[in-house]
Design a protein around this motif. Structure first.
Motif, PDB file in Angstrom:
ATOM      1  N   LEU A 271      -6.525  -6.175 -11.705  1.00  0.00           N
ATOM      2  CA  LEU A 271      -5.148  -5.710 -11.871  1.00  0.00           C
ATOM      3  C   LEU A 271      -4.330  -5.950 -10.604  1.00  0.00           C
ATOM      4  O   LEU A 271      -4.844  -5.839  -9.494  1.00  0.00           O
ATOM      5  CB  LEU A 271      -5.129  -4.215 -12.212  1.00  0.00           C
ATOM      6  CG  LEU A 271      -5.716  -3.834 -13.559  1.00  0.00           C
ATOM      7  CD1 LEU A 271      -5.715  -2.316 -13.725  1.00  0.00           C
ATOM      8  CD2 LEU A 271      -4.952  -4.484 -14.696  1.00  0.00           C
TER       9      LEU A 271
ATOM     10  N   TYR B  34       0.148   1.935 -13.853  1.00  0.00           N
ATOM     11  CA  TYR B  34      -0.491   1.702 -15.144  1.00  0.00           C
ATOM     12  C   TYR B  34      -0.734   3.027 -15.866  1.00  0.00           C
ATOM     13  O   TYR B  34      -0.781   4.086 -15.235  1.00  0.00           O
ATOM     14  CB  TYR B  34      -1.843   0.996 -14.951  1.00  0.00           C
ATOM     15  CG  TYR B  34      -1.734  -0.384 -14.374  1.00  0.00           C
ATOM     16  CD1 TYR B  34      -1.696  -1.501 -15.199  1.00  0.00           C
ATOM     17  CD2 TYR B  34      -1.674  -0.588 -12.993  1.00  0.00           C
ATOM     18  CE1 TYR B  34      -1.600  -2.780 -14.679  1.00  0.00           C
ATOM     19  CE2 TYR B  34      -1.574  -1.858 -12.461  1.00  0.00           C
ATOM     20  CZ  TYR B  34      -1.539  -2.953 -13.307  1.00  0.00           C
ATOM     21  OH  TYR B  34      -1.436  -4.210 -12.792  1.00  0.00           O
TER      22      TYR B  34
ATOM     23  N   LYS C 109       1.307  -1.516 -18.583  1.00  0.00           N
ATOM     24  CA  LYS C 109       2.018  -1.647 -17.301  1.00  0.00           C
ATOM     25  C   LYS C 109       3.478  -1.881 -17.664  1.00  0.00           C
ATOM     26  O   LYS C 109       3.790  -2.847 -18.365  1.00  0.00           O
ATOM     27  CB  LYS C 109       1.491  -2.816 -16.477  1.00  0.00           C
ATOM     28  CG  LYS C 109       2.238  -2.973 -15.151  1.00  0.00           C
ATOM     29  CD  LYS C 109       1.729  -4.129 -14.329  1.00  0.00           C
ATOM     30  CE  LYS C 109       2.494  -4.152 -13.008  1.00  0.00           C
ATOM     31  NZ  LYS C 109       2.227  -5.350 -12.256  1.00  0.00           N
TER      32      LYS C 109
ATOM     33  N   LEU D  51      -4.224  -0.390 -22.272  1.00  0.00           N
ATOM     34  CA  LEU D  51      -3.745  -0.322 -20.889  1.00  0.00           C
ATOM     35  C   LEU D  51      -2.319  -0.839 -20.871  1.00  0.00           C
ATOM     36  O   LEU D  51      -2.043  -1.942 -21.369  1.00  0.00           O
ATOM     37  CB  LEU D  51      -4.639  -1.168 -19.970  1.00  0.00           C
ATOM     38  CG  LEU D  51      -4.223  -1.189 -18.503  1.00  0.00           C
ATOM     39  CD1 LEU D  51      -4.290   0.206 -17.892  1.00  0.00           C
ATOM     40  CD2 LEU D  51      -5.099  -2.146 -17.714  1.00  0.00           C
TER      41      LEU D  51
END
Length: 184
Positions: free
Chosen positions: A85, A90, A61, A59
């Protein structure tokens, strides 16, 4: 002979398609392009066929990896987060090895936009706006005060000029009276 040729052609075109179909991504939570408005602590990718232990999920970001605990369960890859989150964009980057050994990769972009966070951000913006308005108002008041002081200074200066002029006239008048009054 025609039947054999037909079987070879079918095998060449259909078997790879079937193999890929067994390991294709069938669904994800969050979905591709989804705007998530509730707390999210789990990512679930579901595939058409069973996936192997070499499969991975990351994941990201802002191109930085977010810590994620990944677990494989037959046809699913589940990523668990330690905390929900935050708002932002993302991308889930996944790679699987299917039963047939083919490596398949993909990306799933999504956005988190929590209602509560949006309201808090709106409140923060409102507070900043009020603070800015107060600062602007204070600056305007100081400017007006400065203008008022300038006006008062001008009025005082003009009053002093008038008083001095009156005094000069009186002194000249008294001096003239005394000068001509003695001659008699």
């Amino acid at each position: 002979m025609k039947k054999l040729f037909f079987l070879i052609i079918c095998t060449l075109f259909i078997v790879p398609t079937i193999a890929n179909a067994h390991t294709a991504l069938t669904s994800s939570n969050p979905a591709d392009g989804q705007v998530v408005t509730k707390e999210l602590t789990e990512l679930v990718l579901t595939y058409a066929g069973e996936i192997e232990s070499l499969s991975t999920m990351k994941l990201l970001k802002d191109e930085q990896e977010v810590p994620l605990n990944v677990e494989l369960q037959e046809k699913q890859m589940i990523g668990t987060l330690s905390t929900p989150l935050e708002n932002g964009s993302y991308v889930i980057v996944w790679s699987i090895a299917g039963e047939d050994g083919h490596l398949i990769t993909g990306e799933i972009p999504f956005t988190v936009q929590l209602e509560q966070m949006v309201e808090q951000e709106h409140l923060n913006e409102t507070k900043e706006s009020i603070t800015t308005d107060k600062e602007d108002s204070k600056a305007e008041n100081q400017e007006k005060s400065g203008q008022t002081n300038d006006q008062n200074n001008k009025q005082s200066s003009e009053s002093i000029k008038v008083i001095i002029s009156v005094l000069v006239v009186i002194v000249l008048g008294i001096g003239t009276f005394l000068l001509f009054g003695r001659k008699k």
